[in-house]
Each structure stands twice: as structure tokens, then as C-alpha cells.
Design an enzyme around this catalytic site. Sequence first.
Site, PDB file in Angstrom:
ATOM      1  N   THR A 198       0.651  -1.002   0.180  1.00 13.10           N
ATOM      2  CA  THR A 198       0.340   0.162  -0.274  1.00 13.10           C
ATOM      3  C   THR A 198       0.915   1.648   0.092  1.00 13.10           C
ATOM      4  O   THR A 198       1.947   1.663   0.688  1.00 13.10           O
ATOM      5  CB  THR A 198      -1.092   0.071   1.206  1.00 13.10           C
ATOM      6  OG1 THR A 198      -1.678   1.409   0.729  1.00 13.10           O
ATOM      7  CG2 THR A 198      -0.134   0.086   2.374  1.00 13.10           C
ATOM      8  N   ARG A 199      -0.040   2.160  -0.793  1.00  9.14           N
ATOM      9  CA  ARG A 199       0.975   4.150  -0.383  1.00  9.14           C
ATOM     10  C   ARG A 199       0.166   4.763   0.023  1.00  9.14           C
ATOM     11  O   ARG A 199      -0.536   5.967  -0.268  1.00  9.14           O
ATOM     12  CB  ARG A 199       1.450   3.965  -1.923  1.00  9.14           C
ATOM     13  CG  ARG A 199       0.474   3.790  -3.187  1.00  9.14           C
ATOM     14  CD  ARG A 199       0.857   4.146  -4.289  1.00  9.14           C
ATOM     15  NE  ARG A 199       0.073   5.993  -4.775  1.00  9.14           N
ATOM     16  CZ  ARG A 199      -0.759   5.973  -5.059  1.00  9.14           C
ATOM     17  NH1 ARG A 199      -1.398   5.091  -5.421  1.00  9.14           N
ATOM     18  NH2 ARG A 199      -1.453   7.428  -5.350  1.00  9.14           N
ATOM     19  N   HIS A 203      -7.749   1.729   5.802  1.00  7.86           N
ATOM     20  CA  HIS A 203      -9.100   2.300   6.501  1.00  7.86           C
ATOM     21  C   HIS A 203     -10.036   0.440   6.739  1.00  7.86           C
ATOM     22  O   HIS A 203      -9.423  -0.651   6.669  1.00  7.86           O
ATOM     23  CB  HIS A 203     -10.316   2.880   5.834  1.00  7.86           C
ATOM     24  CG  HIS A 203      -9.632   4.087   5.828  1.00  7.86           C
ATOM     25  ND1 HIS A 203      -8.964   5.410   6.457  1.00  7.86           N
ATOM     26  CD2 HIS A 203      -8.894   4.788   4.561  1.00  7.86           C
ATOM     27  CE1 HIS A 203      -8.976   5.735   6.149  1.00  7.86           C
ATOM     28  NE2 HIS A 203      -8.973   6.339   5.184  1.00  7.86           N
ATOM     29  N   HIS A 206      -9.455  -2.417   4.537  1.00 12.67           N
ATOM     30  CA  HIS A 206      -8.412  -3.201   4.093  1.00 12.67           C
ATOM     31  C   HIS A 206      -7.908  -3.798   4.721  1.00 12.67           C
ATOM     32  O   HIS A 206      -7.473  -4.562   4.736  1.00 12.67           O
ATOM     33  CB  HIS A 206      -6.857  -1.807   4.372  1.00 12.67           C
ATOM     34  CG  HIS A 206      -7.235  -0.867   3.140  1.00 12.67           C
ATOM     35  ND1 HIS A 206      -7.909   0.366   3.661  1.00 12.67           N
ATOM     36  CD2 HIS A 206      -7.167  -0.284   2.062  1.00 12.67           C
ATOM     37  CE1 HIS A 206      -7.881   1.779   2.089  1.00 12.67           C
ATOM     38  NE2 HIS A 206      -7.373   0.847   1.024  1.00 12.67           N
ATOM     39  N   ARG A 292      -7.511  -4.323  -7.382  1.00 13.24           N
ATOM     40  CA  ARG A 292      -8.412  -3.376  -8.473  1.00 13.24           C
ATOM     41  C   ARG A 292      -7.399  -2.153  -8.519  1.00 13.24           C
ATOM     42  O   ARG A 292      -6.438  -1.141  -7.839  1.00 13.24           O
ATOM     43  CB  ARG A 292      -9.797  -2.827  -7.946  1.00 13.24           C
ATOM     44  CG  ARG A 292      -9.899  -2.489  -9.586  1.00 13.24           C
ATOM     45  CD  ARG A 292     -11.578  -1.732  -9.276  1.00 13.24           C
ATOM     46  NE  ARG A 292     -11.601  -1.342 -10.043  1.00 13.24           N
ATOM     47  CZ  ARG A 292     -11.437   0.165 -10.672  1.00 13.24           C
ATOM     48  NH1 ARG A 292     -10.544   0.961  -9.659  1.00 13.24           N
ATOM     49  NH2 ARG A 292     -12.525   0.768 -11.014  1.00 13.24           N
ATOM     50  N   HIS A 294      -3.496  -2.207  -9.706  1.00 13.35           N
ATOM     51  CA  HIS A 294      -2.517  -2.253  -8.718  1.00 13.35           C
ATOM     52  C   HIS A 294      -1.913  -1.499  -9.078  1.00 13.35           C
ATOM     53  O   HIS A 294      -1.089  -1.609 -10.277  1.00 13.35           O
ATOM     54  CB  HIS A 294      -2.284  -3.437  -8.445  1.00 13.35           C
ATOM     55  CG  HIS A 294      -1.282  -4.015  -7.856  1.00 13.35           C
ATOM     56  ND1 HIS A 294      -1.292  -4.581  -6.353  1.00 13.35           N
ATOM     57  CD2 HIS A 294       0.299  -3.483  -7.761  1.00 13.35           C
ATOM     58  CE1 HIS A 294      -0.076  -4.279  -5.542  1.00 13.35           C
ATOM     59  NE2 HIS A 294       1.136  -3.661  -6.343  1.00 13.35           N
ATOM     60  N   MET A 333     -13.079  -3.330  -2.344  1.00 11.75           N
ATOM     61  CA  MET A 333     -14.194  -3.853  -1.260  1.00 11.75           C
ATOM     62  C   MET A 333     -15.052  -2.916  -1.286  1.00 11.75           C
ATOM     63  O   MET A 333     -14.947  -1.940  -0.999  1.00 11.75           O
ATOM     64  CB  MET A 333     -13.489  -4.025  -0.179  1.00 11.75           C
ATOM     65  CG  MET A 333     -12.425  -5.579  -0.015  1.00 11.75           C
ATOM     66  SD  MET A 333     -13.493  -6.146   0.277  1.00 11.75           S
ATOM     67  CE  MET A 333     -14.096  -6.901   1.386  1.00 11.75           C
TER      68      MET A 333
END
Length: 573
Positions: A198-199, A203, A206, A292, A294, A333
Site C-alpha cells: 500500500t501507498r 481503513h 483494507h 483493483r 494495482h 471492497m
Amino acid sequence: MANPPHGGVLKDLIARDAPRRKELFDEAETLPAIVLTERQLCDLELILNGGFSPLEGFMTQKDYNGVVSNNRLADGNLFSMPITLDITKESIEENGVKPGARIALRDFRDDRNLAIITVEDVYQPDKQKEAKEVFGGDPEHPAVKYLFNQAHDYYVGGKIEAIDRLMHYDYVALRYSPAELRLHFDKLGWSRVVAFQTRNPMHRAHRELTVRAARARQANVLIHPVVGLTKPGDIDHFTRVRVYQALLPRYPNGMAVISLLPLAMRMGGPREAIWHAIIRKNHGATHFIVGRDHAGPGKNSSGVDFYGPYDAQHAVEKYKDELGIEVVPFQQMTYLPDSDEYRPKDEVPAGTRTLDISGTELRKRLRTGAEIPEWFSYPEVVRVLRESNPPRNKQGFTVFLTGYQNSGKDAIARALNVTLNQQGGRSVSLLLGETVRHELSSELGFSRADRDKNIARIAFVAAELTKAGAAVIAAPIAPFEKSRQAAREMVEKHGSFYLVHVATPLEYCERTDKRGIYEKARRGEIKGFTGVDDPYETPVKPHLTVDVETTNVRTAVHQIVLLLEAEGLLDQL
Ligand SMILES: Nc1ncnc2c1ncn2[C@@H]1O[C@H](COP(=O)(O)OS(=O)(=O)O)[C@@H](OP(=O)(O)O)[C@H]1O
């Protein structure tokens, strides 16, 4: 046992070369040195610690060509991202960079020699081809822009010997090299580990996604955020790491760990996803989540996506047999308010109500102080984000008044200073032209170059104070549009900037000048005086124009206060 590294052997050059460290250190002192850029340093760190295994250095032309054309190193190993050391022609000549030469690689931050490269080749890359094959070729792609605007024209290939690791002063305990992370997994008894790249802040969505992935593969979770270089405009890694730390206790005890990855992302979508998977494999993970879009940079300026939403998933799928790390593909999600749960979008029954908050919407809510609901994030995470993104009434700003000498700009600036002090909530800094000339610019005169330098200094100070949350009032003559514009750009990196043109007519400024300065200028005792024998360029797009011949100072100040109020900067919460 952690997952075997890519290519079979972890190329931990630091450990390999540790016995010869003193010798290499001494040799480096005698060698010419290339001072690495921030991006090159990130790459070097992951070469040195084995994060980029099987690489043992920067790519030679053979490796580079293979990677660009078909994702393969010269030895046949899968590798999707060119890892190159770009340098200028001048540097090649100055440092004698040629096959066989040994060159020290130096950290620009502290002048330490970190490694020695033995040059194998120096070559000119086909940047057009690299841009097209690796990133898709869109000239607006951040990596393509970097390639053409920042990367130098020659690449140096060659193996590296390690002298020392890079020095870090932030979150040191959370920075695990691949070897350290592998040891850590062993210690914890983890044999199946699903890594999450992740960058962005994390929340509830995730947390749900990573726990679902762990459940599906009976694995533990490695939260593996990038803290090297990400997309310009991303939330800084200091804030993000505090967010990850706040989130961690929301996982079942012992399920997840955080490790920081000093990667310089390229935002290369499909190519980047393969590369990310290899890096995670080298860090010992057995599984890797690819979501999605990525590592995609979003849309270009015409609103066109750089990559399809699932291009990255297709790319890793294509190489799944030889990747050696199982990719766990995930749809986005989404929240189902009626059942108070998160589900991947493709598992939501038709007609079910869903809720989402986009990154843009989140940033807006942080800016305005609007509510961020608990279904979206945890209060402790929101608290961290709010600390770094104070609401408008706590943000810094600069009011920049420009106009002729004795136009009333100083009187307005002083009156605004006391008005804002009366309001409270921020420290207020007054940068009158006279004060700045005395304190910061005493050696400068009034040539165009000197005036520009003076305004640039004011802009620098205003930007720093704005960053720190102050209200800044600057009031130089600032006769030139270009330097006013430059000041604006500098301050706007950190907060709002308002240009107020105090457009009192020159004739009035001169007539009411009790200090006799204009008289002196007219007599030729002051040369190049603005309005007399030096130009004043009328601001093209001021936020406000006032004139103290027709309005008084109190009214002008009130107009500025109304402007600031309309922007939410003076809200009393
Ligand atoms: N040639 C010339 N042109 C304009 N102004 C001159 C010049 N020489 C001296 N002064 C006095 O310097 C003060 C204005 O400086 P600024 O820093 O505001 O000018 S600038 O923005 O850098 O152009 C301002 O001083 P104060 O009146 O005390 O504010 C001017 O009177």
C-alpha cells in the site's frame, strides 16, 4: 520456513560483503564517486539488502534489454522493472566511468559511500521503447515523465559490493530487510504469509480485505507499505505509518505485522505488480494481494485510465507458474450498510445498497473537518489523519499585499495583523517590505534581479510559516508579475495564498507621501524608483483589489477578512 527468494538465493550483499567492509570502505575513499539521487538510493537499498534478488547490481544493457522487451533478465529469470543507474555524459567523463572501472556510490544526504560498483557497461537506453514497453507510453504517465525529464541519458551497468546500509532516522524499528523479516517470520512460526502492498492510509475496507485473504489462505498478514517514493500528492509516509500503527491493534492479536518497504514506486500497473510480487517473495511472503488498479497512476489529464482496472491481475496471472509467490486477486471492497459488513464488489448481490468514500472525498472531508463515519474508518485512524490535515480554521495561509510605496499596503498590513491577532487561534507574522529589507535582504538593491531575490526570500519564509500553520501578511512593493506568481506557487505547496493589489493611484501615493521619498526620486536622488523611473506591472489576477484613496484602511481590512472567512479560514469551531 519463509518462501525461497526469487532466483533461489537471497542476494543480501550487506551480509555477503560484511567481512570485507573495512577494505571496501578504505578503497571507496580513493575512488571517484557518483552521488545518488533519492530514487537511485531507494533502488540501491533494495539491491543491497536482497529485496531485488536475483539482482546483484544495476542492470547491464543485456539485462535491461531483456527486461524491457519481455520481462526477462539475461539469465532467463523473470524480472519486470528496469533497475538502472542513469548518469550524465559529464559524469561519465569526470569519473572515468568505463568497463572495469570501480566507482563509489554515495548517499547525497550524508556523503557516506554505501557501495562500490564495478562497471560492466555504459549504454544509451532507447527511452521511447522503455516508456512504451514498460509503462504503456502515455507521455503523462509519471514514470514516463521521470524518464524523459529527470533520468539522465546514459545507464551504467555492473555488480555492486556493499559497504554499508543506508542510514534512517524514522521508524527504524519497523524497517526490516528481507533477511530480518524472514528471521522474524521464523521466530513467530509463520509459514504462510500474505503480503499487502500500500501507498495509502488503511481503513476498515483494507483491514477486511487482508483478513479475508488471510482466512482464504490460512495465512498471517504482512502489512508492507511503501515508504520510499510514491505518487506525487500522496499522503506523506510519516502520517501513513502512524495510521498503520493505529490500525494494527484492530487485527486479531498476533495475526499481522508491519514492515516498511523503502521502494521507489514507478506506478507501472501490470509491470509493477509482477515486480511487487517478486519483492514480497524476497521478503519471505508466500502470498501477495493484487487489487483493483494495482500500482496504477489513475487517469491522465483527458480522464483516460492509464491501465485497465484488472490489467495488473492479468499480468501476474500470466506468470503465475514461475513467480513462486501465490497472488491473491481481490476486487474492490465495498460497504453494505444494511448488514454492516464489507464485501468484494463482485460478491455483492444485485440490488444491495452499498456505500463508498473515495480518496478525493476523504481528502475533502479532512480539509473541511466534515464527519468521517465509523463504517469507513476507525476513530484512532481518523485522529491520526486529522492531526496531519487540520481543518481550514487551523491551516496556515499568506496574504500578499502588493502596490506602490505609500499605497497604504503597510497600513492595511498592520491593521490586518492586529485584527487577526484579535481573532486568535494562529500565530500571525507580519513581513513588511521595510522589515524584510532590513532583516533579510540588507545587501540587496533595487535592480530587477535583486527585487526578484527579495520576493523569493519573502516567499520562502511565508511558505515555511504557512506550513507551520501561521497567518502570514507580506507587504512588499513586488512590482513584477513573474516573481509574485513564483511566490504564490511556493506558498501554495503548503497552504492558501491570497494576492491583494493595493491599487491606490500613483498620483495619490505621491501627493500624500509625508516622508518625501517620491520627491527625492523625482529629483533623481533615488534611482530606479518604482512608479517614477521603474515599472510596476499591474497584477493580472489578484484575489482582491483595494484602493485607499476611495476606501479607508478599515474597509480594506474588512474586505480581506471577508475573503478569508469565505474560505473557511476564520471559522470559530
Ligand atoms: N529604487 C527603489 N524602488 C522602490 N523602493 C525603493 C527604492 N529604493 C529604496 N526603496 C525603498 O525600499 C522599500 C521598498 O522595498 P521593497 O522590498 O518593498 O521593494 S521590492 O518589492 O523588492 O521591489 C521602500 O521603503 P519603505 O517606504 O520604508 O517601505 C522604498 O521606499
